[in-house]
Design a protein around this motif. Sequence first.
Motif, PDB file in Angstrom:
ATOM      1  N   ARG A  86       0.833  -1.217   0.000  1.00 14.94           N
ATOM      2  CA  ARG A  86       0.000   0.000   0.000  1.00 14.94           C
ATOM      3  C   ARG A  86       0.857   1.253   0.000  1.00 14.94           C
ATOM      4  NH1 ARG A  86      -4.683   1.706   2.425  1.00 14.94           N
ATOM      5  NH2 ARG A  86      -3.412   2.532   4.099  1.00 14.94           N
ATOM      6  N   GLU A  87       2.030   1.145   0.610  1.00 15.35           N
ATOM      7  CA  GLU A  87       2.944   2.288   0.637  1.00 15.35           C
ATOM      8  C   GLU A  87       3.727   2.434  -0.674  1.00 15.35           C
ATOM      9  OE1 GLU A  87       5.491   2.651   4.003  1.00 15.35           O
ATOM     10  OE2 GLU A  87       3.823   2.804   5.419  1.00 15.35           O
ATOM     11  N   GLY A  88       3.557   1.465  -1.570  1.00 18.11           N
ATOM     12  CA  GLY A  88       4.200   1.591  -2.885  1.00 18.11           C
ATOM     13  C   GLY A  88       5.423   0.728  -3.090  1.00 18.11           C
ATOM     14  N   TYR A  89       5.723  -0.133  -2.150  1.00 16.77           N
ATOM     15  CA  TYR A  89       6.913  -0.983  -2.277  1.00 16.77           C
ATOM     16  C   TYR A  89       6.612  -2.288  -3.015  1.00 16.77           C
ATOM     17  CZ  TYR A  89       8.983   2.156   1.151  1.00 16.77           C
ATOM     18  OH  TYR A  89       9.462   3.265   1.795  1.00 16.77           O
ATOM     19  N   HIS A  90       7.667  -2.850  -3.558  1.00 21.63           N
ATOM     20  CA  HIS A  90       7.623  -4.133  -4.255  1.00 21.63           C
ATOM     21  C   HIS A  90       8.036  -5.177  -3.212  1.00 21.63           C
ATOM     22  CE1 HIS A  90       7.578  -6.628  -7.703  1.00 21.63           C
ATOM     23  NE2 HIS A  90       8.882  -6.797  -7.826  1.00 21.63           N
ATOM     24  N   VAL A  91       7.134  -6.114  -2.918  1.00 22.83           N
ATOM     25  CA  VAL A  91       7.297  -6.931  -1.703  1.00 22.83           C
ATOM     26  C   VAL A  91       7.157  -8.424  -1.992  1.00 22.83           C
ATOM     27  CG1 VAL A  91       6.387  -7.368   0.625  1.00 22.83           C
ATOM     28  CG2 VAL A  91       6.306  -5.054  -0.320  1.00 22.83           C
ATOM     29  N   CYS A  92       8.019  -9.212  -1.339  1.00 21.55           N
ATOM     30  CA  CYS A  92       7.871 -10.665  -1.349  1.00 21.55           C
ATOM     31  C   CYS A  92       7.767 -11.153   0.098  1.00 21.55           C
ATOM     32  CB  CYS A  92       9.059 -11.323  -2.042  1.00 21.55           C
ATOM     33  SG  CYS A  92       8.872 -13.120  -2.156  1.00 21.55           S
ATOM     34  N   LEU A  93       6.847 -12.041   0.335  1.00 18.56           N
ATOM     35  CA  LEU A  93       6.643 -12.629   1.665  1.00 18.56           C
ATOM     36  C   LEU A  93       7.088 -14.082   1.614  1.00 18.56           C
ATOM     37  CD1 LEU A  93       5.398 -12.684   4.522  1.00 18.56           C
ATOM     38  CD2 LEU A  93       3.146 -12.946   3.447  1.00 18.56           C
TER      39      LEU A  93
END
Length: 270
Positions: free
Chosen positions: A34-41
């Motif tokens: 939501r903050e605009g980051y590219h994320v992997c969990l």
Amino acid sequence: MEEGRRGIVATVFSTASAVGKTLIAINMAAELVREGYHVCLVDLDLQFGDVANYLHLEAEYSLADAQREAKTNTEGFDVKKFLTVYGYQGWSFYVLPAPFALEEAYNISTPAVQHILQQLQLDFDFVVVDTTSAFSEMNLAVMDMSTIITFLGIVDFIPTIKNMKIGCDTIRSLGYEANKIRIVLNRSNSKTKIDLADVEQLLGEPFYHVLPNAFEPARKSIQTGVPLVYSSTNALSTELRALVERYTNRTSSHESSSSGVSSWFKKIFN
Ligand SMILES: Nc1ncnc2c1ncn2[C@@H]1O[C@H](COP(=O)(O)OP(=O)(O)OP(=O)(O)O)[C@@H](O)[C@H]1O
Ligand SMILES: [Mg+2]
């Protein structure tokens, strides 16, 4: 991929089971998006991982498949092939699920996990890692790699608090810089006669952030497969957002993160 770019590993750890690691890791990943980051969990609860279940994901590949390929195809290994996308109303992040079978979990090696996380760091701004409640070789290696460790605790029974104290002291003894470890209290207003101030005194520092107990929203989130920060406005989702905002020092913006993680965060935590 820019040369030298390295995503932040943000690990969620605890010294007790069922304190909310998976719920918080999922929401941390979701809020970073939501903050605009590219994320992997990444689900490193190897034997009993819940990330895919909580998100209702039907994943084709798991960490076990990624490890297999990394071993057999050292040159051409591309971790992205093994990720499953979670999407909700225009927001999306990637997931590397835990092995599907128990026997596969036994065969996961710490060096392979380190290698896979390093590969993910090249592609993502944040690699959020869900763990188990153990000072295992793997968890310690992942903590070493982490820029920030959310050390999650709840205050319910004396043994839980004792283990939190042991965990805090142990992590401190590893010589990490103080900023790396954030002690977060979950389910704060659940019924207990134990005074939080006493617990903070025992731990030797105040809780960095406090997440309230919200049984029904948490239950609904797991039932629907939608992270709290996407689906609902309640005290827990508000505090989950606030926690991530404190970590990144950013408000939700939906802006592109192609320039990478804010320099403020890097300066504080690297
Ligand atoms: N703040 C909260 N309020 C209410 N319920 C919560 C809260 N945080 C977590 N829960 C609930 O507690 C249960 C355990 O959460 P979760 O699976 O995330 O814990 P965990 O630490 O990952 O457990 P494990 O050690 O088994 O992996 C879930 O049913 C979840 O919905
Ligand atoms: Mg879990």
